[in-house]
Design an enzyme around this catalytic site. Sequence first.
Site, mmCIF file in Angstrom:
data_model
loop_
_atom_site.group_PDB
_atom_site.id
_atom_site.type_symbol
_atom_site.label_atom_id
_atom_site.label_comp_id
_atom_site.label_asym_id
_atom_site.label_seq_id
_atom_site.Cartn_x
_atom_site.Cartn_y
_atom_site.Cartn_z
ATOM 1 N N ASP A 57 0.830 -1.211 0.000
ATOM 2 C CA ASP A 57 0.000 0.000 0.000
ATOM 3 C C ASP A 57 0.867 1.264 0.000
ATOM 4 O OD1 ASP A 57 -2.300 1.819 0.759
ATOM 5 O OD2 ASP A 57 -3.273 -0.108 0.824
ATOM 6 N N HIS A 98 -3.748 4.927 4.355
ATOM 7 C CA HIS A 98 -4.458 3.713 3.973
ATOM 8 C C HIS A 98 -3.751 2.428 4.431
ATOM 9 C CE1 HIS A 98 -6.433 1.088 0.804
ATOM 10 N NE2 HIS A 98 -7.448 1.714 1.330
ATOM 11 N N SER A 272 -11.477 -2.243 1.024
ATOM 12 C CA SER A 272 -10.125 -2.061 1.587
ATOM 13 C C SER A 272 -10.039 -2.624 2.992
ATOM 14 C CB SER A 272 -9.782 -0.580 1.666
ATOM 15 O OG SER A 272 -9.234 -0.139 0.467
#
Lengths: 799, 87
Positions: A57, A98, A272
């Site tokens: 990520d 994230h 996610s």
Amino acid sequence: DYDLSHAQSTYFNDPKWPSMWYMHCSDNTHPCQSDMNIEGAWKRGYTGKNIVVTILDDGIERTHPDLMQNYDALASCDVNGNDLDPMPRYDASNENKHGTRCAGEVAATANNSHCTVGIAFNAKIGGVRMLDGDVTDMVEAKSVSYNPQHVHIYSASWGPDDDGKTVDGPAPLTRQAFENGVRMGRRGLGSVFVWASGNGGRSKDHCSCDGYTNSIYTISISSTAESGKKPWYLEECSSTLATTYSSGESYDKKIITTDLRQRCTDNHTGTSASAPMAAGIIALALEANPFLTWRDVQHVIVRTSRAGHLNANDWKTNAAGFKVSHLYGFGLMDAEAMVMEAEKWTTVPQQHVCVESTDRQIKTIRPNSAVRSIYKASGCSDNPNHHVNYLEHVVVRITITHPRRGDLAIYLTSPSGTRSQLLANRLFDHSMEGFKNWEFMTIHCWGERAAGDWVLEVYDTPSQLRNFKTPGKLKEWSLVLYGTSVQPYSPTNEFPKVERFRYSRVEDPTDDYGAEDYAGPCDPECSEVGCDGPGPDHCSDCLHYYYKLKNNTRICVSSCPPGHFHADKKRCRKCAPNCESCFGSHGDQCLSCKYGYFLNEETSSCVTQCPDGSYEDIKKNVCGKCSENCKACTGFHNCTECKGGLSLQGSRCSITCEDGQFFNGHDCQPCHRFCATCAGAGADGCINCTEGYVMEEGRCVQSCSVSYYLDHSSEGGYKSCKRCDNSCLTCNGPGFKNCSSCPSGYLLDLGTCQMGAICRDATEESWAEGGFCALVKKNNLCQRKVLQQLCCKTCTFQG
Amino acid sequence: PVCRTRVYTNHWAVKIAGGFAEADRIASKYGFINVGQIGALKDYYHFYHSRTIKRSVLSSRGTHSFISMEPKVEWIQQQVVKKRTKR
């Protein structure tokens, strides 16, 4: 380590723990929905210990108090910055939060009073920073193949745009990295790739247009809201394997996890959030059985996920008895069921791949109608190495031309009648590119038989005005069947898949069976002494055998499970870690070996490398003996090194002959007169040439042909002719700088052949050509100094 | 239909047989820097060229392009930017 085996319900001092609704029932006001049984897996002693997960990520905040304890530098790197530190880049908008959020879901430390608890709170967690920069094929390949012998699970919560019009997937390097990962990662057991299925629900996107989630090598994870309703962002497709909880509507609860700047959030959302949750659950299963292969993991998920309360109108039961949906795959993941299944799992048989090439007749797809193509598959029954009897993944490779791709819908029906939707109409996909060898994948036929009639249907439903003069065409399609030739589940694994009924805490606050209260039937494996509950772990005494789990639970069984032997009385004891079956618990008492190990029959031990004189027989998992006279080999007849006094002739060991002779199987014979040394009779058998001859393309010749040059550097002083560089017609040496003449249309310039027109005419508009050169020559322009630099060089060469 | 333009970078993926030293030799011969092996992919190397345009809609041409003619270069690909979205 937390001893949770006797706890009634789990308590952690992390402030957010009571609110983590997807892990436990936080209050007694309403019965729990069917949950993912995370606590059940913990209570059996599995918390992700020794399992390594990495998040691909925008980086992870390794200094976060909830991550630092489990942070694993060996599972981390920065592909964007080309160093080893995956720390995110900080900016005002916290754009790079994230990865840190995903990481906390997997492995946030428990009981450290900071914030949150990870699903595998004792697993090691790493991060690959690769989304904070230009993403290329190489960046992706580096990421998915980062340290594959150390990392067990890769979790990715990204992909091509979910805008309902993109069709994109892994490029060649990344495809290769996936294949290498499952083939060689985790010392041959295969890396586990977990992928978020996509957030394009609102754009009516279809996850089969995403080559990452659509790949057989990734475990594609979908989401459901707490209520079991379909979230607004959910994408449907036939490659989704299973589901975990995530956010839903604005009033639904979201996911709690670690956040950037050492903070926490209760606002993590989308698919996610679901992929790392699945990665955490898989980490628990891998702790229960570290020898699960990448396919075993998928099998365990298929067998243990549950439709439960998940809301969809397309749930169907396939011919193998598995309930499956395009929204949720095989349903909500069940951590406890997974670790229980993993504990007793026997590795599934080798994967077979059967490519069924259907007819290549081009079929026109008329608007508002369908094209149907039926293919009778044998499952490659005539080829034992490719024979697929029991299905796993099914891939349809398809080439379609169409004036508007979004108007297409594709269905595949298996011989058992299971219908998968490979593609749905996409409102925003106006592309005229169609599909070129695109691979659609379905898992809906898992466990079914492969042979029989497969039906492909392509529907064209025009959604708006378009060019009807050019109809779409189904140019070709083929079926790639993945699976096994034999039943994948061993008798010890075979049990009917049933919906597990879960007691709510309101109904049964102890979540256990009270011995005095129980008056129902005992498990068939209990002896007549009786039981205090219905399961094989509730027997007071066993009918046949029993084995103990890590948490001291005793399970009655009809025969000892794989990896155990019948020791004394009724007890099954564990074999040494590398043995699959054994006659004692020591490492030299193995009868067969686990995947990745080979049985040395002389020592009854399981080894990763077979001793001299033997080879690794991958099919039988044993060290096979090499043929006589052979010191090392890769198969009985494939010798790679010979014993003393013998030499390797092809793949066999023979007596060593003198120079100028070869061994014909009986004795040494003289070589052909052109040969100095040879491997066989005739001029074609020469290895080196005798005086006055040179080797060219395997033959001895007196001089080199055109396009070859004489190379003096060959071993042993023997000369050979080597091919000139492709750019030369003739040459004096290797490479493109040693040309001595050039092919037509090229000019020789300092040993290099260059395009004939190396300069332009005076206007710089076009290349110098014959007509222009004639003009230059006629007017004697080359005699004018000022023009010499422009065109004369070219023209001189062209006469 | 939207016309999507490819964006080429000044990074290349190259497959070279013969080990790291050979890859290094070929890289320096054509002005590339050998950044190292690509992940766990054996024989695949990451080459970087500092004297070509960092981002371009045209693929790079020049003397460095002759690298593809090297006998030991089995495959080469100039890297293109891919659009990827967090979910």
